[in-house]
Design a protein around this motif. Structure first.
Motif, PDB file in Angstrom:
ATOM      1  N   ARG A 150       0.841  -1.303   0.065  1.00 20.41           N
ATOM      2  CA  ARG A 150       0.007   0.021   0.005  1.00 20.41           C
ATOM      3  C   ARG A 150       0.894   1.243   0.170  1.00 20.41           C
ATOM      4  O   ARG A 150       0.574   2.273  -0.661  1.00 20.41           O
ATOM      5  CB  ARG A 150      -0.799  -0.087   1.064  1.00 20.41           C
ATOM      6  CG  ARG A 150      -2.265   0.789   1.172  1.00 20.41           C
ATOM      7  CD  ARG A 150      -3.277   0.341   2.133  1.00 20.41           C
ATOM      8  NE  ARG A 150      -2.901   0.421   3.405  1.00 20.41           N
ATOM      9  CZ  ARG A 150      -2.812  -0.594   4.165  1.00 20.41           C
ATOM     10  NH1 ARG A 150      -3.485  -1.688   3.906  1.00 20.41           N
ATOM     11  NH2 ARG A 150      -2.340  -0.590   5.538  1.00 20.41           N
ATOM     12  N   GLN A 151       1.754   1.203   0.870  1.00 23.95           N
ATOM     13  CA  GLN A 151       2.688   2.247   0.965  1.00 23.95           C
ATOM     14  C   GLN A 151       3.644   2.743   0.024  1.00 23.95           C
ATOM     15  O   GLN A 151       3.781   3.855  -0.755  1.00 23.95           O
ATOM     16  CB  GLN A 151       3.540   2.337   2.256  1.00 23.95           C
ATOM     17  CG  GLN A 151       2.490   2.442   3.290  1.00 23.95           C
ATOM     18  CD  GLN A 151       3.240   2.536   4.731  1.00 23.95           C
ATOM     19  OE1 GLN A 151       4.498   2.233   4.834  1.00 23.95           O
ATOM     20  NE2 GLN A 151       2.853   2.995   5.952  1.00 23.95           N
ATOM     21  N   VAL A 179       3.068   0.443  -4.741  1.00 25.05           N
ATOM     22  CA  VAL A 179       2.147   1.243  -5.294  1.00 25.05           C
ATOM     23  C   VAL A 179       2.838   2.175  -6.166  1.00 25.05           C
ATOM     24  O   VAL A 179       2.541   2.280  -7.306  1.00 25.05           O
ATOM     25  CB  VAL A 179       0.928   1.603  -4.623  1.00 25.05           C
ATOM     26  CG1 VAL A 179       1.258   2.986  -3.733  1.00 25.05           C
ATOM     27  CG2 VAL A 179      -0.261   1.954  -5.491  1.00 25.05           C
ATOM     28  N   LYS A 180       3.690   3.022  -5.413  1.00 27.00           N
ATOM     29  CA  LYS A 180       4.524   3.956  -6.471  1.00 27.00           C
ATOM     30  C   LYS A 180       5.159   3.194  -7.481  1.00 27.00           C
ATOM     31  O   LYS A 180       5.365   3.798  -8.542  1.00 27.00           O
ATOM     32  CB  LYS A 180       5.369   4.477  -5.481  1.00 27.00           C
ATOM     33  CG  LYS A 180       4.951   5.743  -4.488  1.00 27.00           C
ATOM     34  CD  LYS A 180       6.549   6.313  -3.707  1.00 27.00           C
ATOM     35  CE  LYS A 180       5.865   6.967  -2.305  1.00 27.00           C
ATOM     36  NZ  LYS A 180       6.981   7.445  -1.630  1.00 27.00           N
ATOM     37  N   LEU A 240       2.911   2.757 -10.502  1.00 20.40           N
ATOM     38  CA  LEU A 240       2.421   3.798 -11.141  1.00 20.40           C
ATOM     39  C   LEU A 240       3.619   4.288 -11.893  1.00 20.40           C
ATOM     40  O   LEU A 240       3.382   4.673 -12.972  1.00 20.40           O
ATOM     41  CB  LEU A 240       2.120   4.954  -9.966  1.00 20.40           C
ATOM     42  CG  LEU A 240       0.594   4.310  -9.482  1.00 20.40           C
ATOM     43  CD1 LEU A 240       0.465   5.536  -8.373  1.00 20.40           C
ATOM     44  CD2 LEU A 240      -0.549   4.652 -10.349  1.00 20.40           C
ATOM     45  N   LEU A 241       4.798   4.310 -11.180  1.00 23.24           N
ATOM     46  CA  LEU A 241       6.041   4.874 -12.022  1.00 23.24           C
ATOM     47  C   LEU A 241       6.366   4.024 -13.153  1.00 23.24           C
ATOM     48  O   LEU A 241       6.950   4.343 -14.106  1.00 23.24           O
ATOM     49  CB  LEU A 241       7.082   5.211 -10.828  1.00 23.24           C
ATOM     50  CG  LEU A 241       6.848   6.552 -10.255  1.00 23.24           C
ATOM     51  CD1 LEU A 241       7.969   6.454  -9.079  1.00 23.24           C
ATOM     52  CD2 LEU A 241       7.005   7.585 -10.959  1.00 23.24           C
ATOM     53  N   TRP A 255      11.401   6.454  -5.544  1.00 19.72           N
ATOM     54  CA  TRP A 255      10.613   5.243  -4.819  1.00 19.72           C
ATOM     55  C   TRP A 255      11.354   4.006  -4.729  1.00 19.72           C
ATOM     56  O   TRP A 255      10.784   3.107  -3.895  1.00 19.72           O
ATOM     57  CB  TRP A 255       9.514   4.952  -6.105  1.00 19.72           C
ATOM     58  CG  TRP A 255      10.233   4.474  -7.303  1.00 19.72           C
ATOM     59  CD1 TRP A 255      10.783   5.567  -8.195  1.00 19.72           C
ATOM     60  CD2 TRP A 255      10.454   3.755  -7.869  1.00 19.72           C
ATOM     61  NE1 TRP A 255      11.251   4.963  -9.593  1.00 19.72           N
ATOM     62  CE2 TRP A 255      11.106   3.427  -9.212  1.00 19.72           C
ATOM     63  CE3 TRP A 255      10.131   2.003  -7.518  1.00 19.72           C
ATOM     64  CZ2 TRP A 255      11.412   2.477 -10.018  1.00 19.72           C
ATOM     65  CZ3 TRP A 255      10.709   0.930  -8.289  1.00 19.72           C
ATOM     66  CH2 TRP A 255      11.202   1.237  -9.682  1.00 19.72           C
TER      67      TRP A 255
END
Lengths: 639, 533
Positions: free
Chosen positions: B170-171, B174-175, B178-179, B248
């Protein structure tokens, strides 16, 4: 034996010692848990052979040998032998052995002696490696490895309980930061040398120096040379613990995170024979860069620039003033000794700054005789530290009653250190003052005045400290221990060295000393009107004044608790001066405002970005795209 | 004997890997116990095939082979979007090196799977990753390059998702999702815009027809060109962990296994850098554009990445309360610093190559060669440091802070030895392979007169050295704290596992290559000029 092979062994012995030390530490644990088998074995198998082998190098003093091994294309490791290199190798090996002998006694109760010897030997090997190097890469590399060893030696007591351990670690970090600044300057200077003269070989660079540089920096060849010299001089001054930067071995009483937290033999090793003297070595090895008065080959551009020498001279003089002030206010025996060690380096820098042959010789001679004289004083005070385990000057007292022999040896030591005729340091100081007086570099007369004043004050302060620890009554709270035979042996050896060196000069046709022909490879005599006196007026006056200062201080502090002395010390003027010095002239406030606070803010800012903004990375990515496109447009234009 | 077609040789490893992965997935019920062994076997076959490819490349007079369309015989480009594969002297070696590294990684995974039961999905993701990676090396058109990186990106997402706990998913992870998606979007946009403006996505075609680029320039299309360059740099930069684009990554993978960390921080990073050079330099040649601006920008980005990496590295080393994550981050930031150094080296090569002074072609080749060798070092030294680190972490599963590693060298000397050698090679300490590469790179940069760059890099190396020495002190010289509870037994005998045996061989190899760098260096350096072709 070939000179290069001898030199190779001088480097090899400490390197073997590093591994041998690790092996011996295992034996030590199983054979004699509390014994000192390892320390003595290391001394007899490593330090002593290194010192003895270095003497064999003197046979090759004028051989100018060099030996190069190709490792990788364009990278070679080589040994270069010159008079300067051999003399320095002898100084480092022999004084290193002397300090190692003293370490056996001083460190006998330390539980981390394996680490101590490891980094002691590493530092010594690296500095020997650097001075024998025939190119800039290895010279710099050796200095760097020595710096790493120094870092660990300074932080040796980082595990001590309470603030002492923290301060030891802090001192090491401080050293690393300051040393790093010096490294950057030296690196820049070396890089510019390589770029401008297309060579990293030391011998080639010294030959190419008078020729026009292949790459001109800052618009002209004289600017190119000035830049190289200036960066080198600044880097060397910082390494030699001189102004313009803060001294790496010394801070104020308030900060107290300096080499006072380091074992005494290690602090002496670092400030005198290794890191401290490496700065001076750098200047001496590039002597033609600073001294050559010829014109550039093919043009009339003069090579000489007095400004860099003036810079070195004045920075060394200001360092002396700072040390005098620090020692005036200090209440720590270790700090006193470190201050005196830096002062020795300052005198050598002063001699170098004169730009004359006599100055060059005086700079080296000061190391040869000045360092052993300093060690005698350090060992006397060190014996007191060992005996009482207290370094606080106001608390240490009554040693005359406890150690009568030490008192007598101490008097000889400080007479010797004060440079009273016929001890060796007298000749060194006389030569230094002559060099300053006769120098053709402007403003050297001013520096001479500062040097003479500082010399007297240092003598006074040394005698004062000595009398304070010897006289008065010792509090009954302290237990006095005996002085070890090893400490006394080290003391006698160094005392013998510095006294014999003086007598040696007497019998060897001074001032046409063999030393000059040894260093310069030509017959050279000091232009003295009377033997032993460089100036018929100044030298006797200085000698009389030195004796007067010495006697005055000795008599005055025979009873350090005289009412008028106590009253003087309690005056507002003295107290406020002491407070100013002990607070480091409040300079830490400046670094707090300009360095620490902005850094803390940045740290908090980045932490906030990382924690609070979960999609910061995506924002950064898109922002990067925009910024990059804009930068490309800015750089390339749209036309 | 009939000669095997180059198309078959180049594609068979991909198809074979794909086939093995499908078989493993379909028959997982029966094959899961020796899935890792099968995958390792697959990698060995792949490496053998690529060795054959390399042999063919060496035998070819131009040292270049084409798959599908051969630009040299003039029948190429029928459709302007033509898919093309190309192997030259450099990429042939790179394929062998990468696949050898993959063998090591699969051997490591296999050994781990024997000790503990693990999910099959991460193994399959790794197989897919290898397909994408090999494709990215041999692809010679923008669209295939994008597809290759899409496979790489999706595999990376799957790899991450397999091993993370829910909180981290979650923390942080997810980055990463997306990246990676954003990176692929940027790349796709770059490919589409390139096709739109230049009319082709074939790299050789664009290179051989400079009029395409000049026409765009003449029609005031410089903004579009810069935008495309920026899209490619940022797109690949997200994979290569360049400055501001790597925020990230360390956190997302610091809790993962060594294999995943190696995949993310080392292999993907190194290949993404090569992709930047390949795409940006070939498509938007500075000599055609008569503009060296973006080479300088890349140089600055490389230096800033190195600085960022080294500062974060120093911060992690200096941190008082070190956890297991800190330990991973130390290696990851050392890798990022190296990637920065590598980009700096490539960028200087581009600047020299496109400058009008035709002085130092030999020096340029050296500079590029040592940079390329440093990528190889990043692969192997990174693998060594990361696996040794994981091995060390397994010695103290119940303890949080790394203070318990003080003096661990006395307990597990072999593991610590391999870890320190891996890290030493990453920080450029002589006489390791990495040390020699960086030293020689600096040396050639000095000769090319990039003194400012050299000084900046030396500053970076000094900081790395300080951090390394601090770790060395903790691991080797400090005594173990009283409360440390290492898993028994201890000592050299207990420390000699299969993984350690392989790691020791690699560590000794790193030292031998440091002492005799020509063993691997010579073929790479002699083929380094292919990097910019």
């Amino acid at each position: 034996m070939n000179g290069s092979i001898t030199a190779f062994f001088v480097i090899l012995f400490p390197l073997i010692g590093i591994l041998f030390n690790l092996l011996l530490s295992q034996l030590e644990e199983s054979v004699a848990a509390k014994g000192r088998t390892r320390d003595w074995t290391l001394f007899f198998t490593i330090f002593l052979p290194t010192a003895i082998t270095s003497w064999f190098l003197l046979r090759h003093l004028h051989a100018y040998g060099s030996f190069t091994v190709e490792w990788l294309p364009g990278i070679s490791a080589g040994i270069r032998l010159t008079e300067l290199v051999i003399v320095f190798a002898c100084i480092i090996s022999n004084l290193g052995a002397l300090l190692a002998l003293y370490s056996i006694s001083f460190m006998r109760y330390d539980s981390s002696r394996t680490r101590y010897w490891f980094f002691y030997l590493l530092t010594q090997a690296a500095i020997l490696f650097a001075i024998f190097a025939d190119n800039l890469y290895w010279l710099f590399g050796g200095l760097e490895i020595a710096s790493i060893g120094a870092f660990f030696l300074i932080s040796h007591w980082y595990k001590k309980s309470g603030q002492e351990g923290q301060k030891a670690a802090s001192a090491a970090k401080r050293y690393l930061i300051i040393n790093f600044c010096s490294d950057i300057l030296i690196l820049l200077s070396f890089s510019f040398m390589i770029v401008s003269f297309k060579s990293a070989n030391l011998a080639d660079l010294l030959t190419l120096w008078p020729t026009p540089p292949e790459k001109i920096l800052l618009g002209s060849s004289s600017n190119t040379r000035l830049l190289i010299r200036m960066l080198l001089a600044l880097g060397a001054l910082i390494k030699g613990a001189q102004v313009p930067f803060l001294f790496w071995p010394l801070t104020s009483e308030q900060q107290d995170n300096d080499l006072t937290k380091t074992p005494l033999p290690a602090s002496m090793l670092l400030t005198t024979t290794t890191i401290g003297s490496s700065g001076l070595f750098l200047l001496l090895v590039f002597k033609p860069f600073f001294y050559s008065r010829a014109a550039e080959v093919g043009t009339a551009t003069p090579l000489f620039s007095a400004s860099v020498l003036q810079l070195i001279g004045w920075f060394a003089a200001i360092t002396l003033l700072f040390i005098v002030l620090t020692l005036f206010a200090t209440k720590n025996i270790n700090r006193l000794l470190i201050g005196l060690a830096i002062a020795q380096q300052s005198f050598s820098f002063l001699a170098f700054s004169t730009g004359s042959t006599v100055g060059y010789v005086a700079a080296i001679f000061n190391l040869i005789v000045g360092l052993p004289s300093l060690f005698v004083v350090a060992f006397v005070f060190g014996a007191i530290l060992e005996s009482l385990r207290v370094a606080d000057l106001p608390k240490v007292a009554g040693m005359k009653q406890e150690h009568r022999v030490l008192f007598i040896l101490g008097i000889i030591a400080i007479v010797n250190f004060a440079g009273i005729f016929p001890t060796s340091l007298y000749f060194s100081r006389d030569m230094l003052f002559t060099a300053l007086k006769t120098s053709r570099v402007p403003t050297m007369k001013g520096i001479l005045v500062v040097a003479i004043v500082c010399f007297f004050v240092l003598t006074f302060l040394t005698v004062r400290a000595f009398q304070k620890v010897m006289q008065r009554e010792l509090s009954s709270d302290y237990v006095v221990r005996g002085i070890s035979k090893t400490s006394l042996s080290s003391l006698f050896l160094s005392l013998g060295w510095s006294l014999v060196a003086g007598i040696f000069l007497l019998f060897y046709n001074y001032p046409e000393s063999f030393l000059f022909s040894g260093l310069l490879n030509k017959i050279y005599a000091l232009d003295y009107p009377i033997v032993f006196f460089s100036d018929i007026v100044l030298s006797p006056i200085l000698l009389v004044l030195t004796v007067s200062v010495f006697v005055a201080a000795f008599v005055l502090y025979w009873k350090p608790e005289r009412p008028f002395l106590l009253k003087l010390a309690a005056t507002k003027f003295v107290v406020s001066i002491e407070r100013l010095i002990n607070n480091g002239y409040y300079l830490h406030k400046t670094s707090e405002i300009f360095l620490r606070k902005p850094l803390n803010f940045l740290q908090r800012f980045f932490a906030w970005i990382r924690l609070k903004s979960i999609f910061a990375s995506i924002i950064w990515a898109i922002l990067s795209l925009v910024v990059l496109t804009s930068v490309l447009i800015l750089v390339g234009g749209l036309g | 004997m009939a000669e095997v077609s180059i198309n078959f040789l180049l594609l068979s490893p991909m198809f074979l890997t794909f086939f093995i992965a499908i078989i493993l997935f379909g028959l997982r019920k029966w094959l899961s116990n020796f899935a890792a062994e099968l995958a390792t076997g697959n990698m060995i076959i792949n490496t053998a095939i690529f060795a054959a490819v390399n042999f063919k490349v060496k035998a070819s007079p131009t040292k270049t082979l084409y798959g599908f369309y051969n630009s040299t015989i003039g029948i190429g480009y029928s459709p302007s979007t033509s898919v093309q594969m190309k192997v030259n002297g450099f990429s042939g070696w790179l394929l062998i090196i990468i696949n050898t590294l993959l063998i090591l990684m699969f051997v490591y995974e296999t050994t781990k799977r024997r000790e503990q039961r693990r999910q099959l999905s991460s193994l399959l993701s790794l197989l897919f990753f290898s397909i994408g990676m090999n494709f990215s090396i041999i692809a010679n058109d923008l669209f295939t390059i994008f597809l290759a990186w899409a496979i790489v990106g999706i595999s990376l997402i799957l790899l991450l998702a397999n091993e993370q706990n829910k909180l981290l998913l979650r923390q942080e992870v997810v980055k990463a999702y997306l990246l990676i998606a954003l990176a692929l979007f940027f790349l796709l946009l770059g490919v589409i815009l390139s096709y739109g403006f230049l009319g082709s996505v074939n790299l050789d075609y664009i290179k051989n027809h400079p009029e395409l680029l000049l026409a765009v320039k003449a029609q005031n299309g410089l903004f579009a060109i810069y935008l495309i360059i920026a899209l490619f740099i940022v797109g690949f930069g997200l994979f290569a962990n360049l400055i501001t684009l790597n925020l990230w990554m360390p956190k997302a993978i610091s809790g993962s296994s060594a294999t995943i960390q190696q995949t993310f921080a080392s292999i993907t990073g190194g290949l993404a850098l090569l992709a930047i050079i390949k795409v940006v330099y070939v498509v938007f040649s500075p000599t055609v554009l008569t503009n060296n601006g973006y080479s300088f920008v890349l140089l600055i980005i490389g230096l800033l990445t190195a600085f960022q990496g080294v500062f974060l590295f120093s911060y992690q080393v200096a941190k008082k309360k070190k956890t297991a994550e800190t330990f991973s981050k130390i290696v990851i930031f050392a890798l990022i610093t190296n990637l920065g150094i590598v980009l700096t080296g490539f960028a200087t090569g581009m600047i020299v190559d496109s400058s009008t002074i035709v002085m130092q072609s030999g020096l340029l080749q050296e500079s590029l060669g040592f940079t390329a060798l440093q990528i190889v070092n990043v692969f192997f030294a990174g693998y060594l440091a990361l696996t040794a680190k994981e091995h060390l972490l397994s010695k103290r599963p119940a303890q949080e802070e790394v203070i318990n590693y003080q003096g661990i060298g006395k307990e597990y000397p072999l593991t610590v030895f391999t870890f320190l050698i891996g890290l030493a090679s990453l920080i450029g300490l002589l006489p390791t392979f990495g040390g020699v590469n960086i030293y020689l790179l600096l040396f050639s940069l000095v000769k090319l007169e990039f003194i400012g760059v050299v000084i900046a890099l030396i500053f970076v190396l000094l900081l790395l050295l300080v951090g390394f020495l601090s770790l060395l002190k903790q691991f080797v010289f400090d005594n173990p704290p009283a409360q440390a509870t290492f898993i028994q037994p201890k000592g050299i005998g207990a420390d000699l596992s299969f993984i350690n045996f392989i790691n020791i061989v690699i560590a000794l190899g790193i030292i031998v290559l440091g002492l005799v760098p020509s063993l691997v260096g010579a073929p790479i350096i002699s083929n380094a000029s292919f990097l910019l072709s």
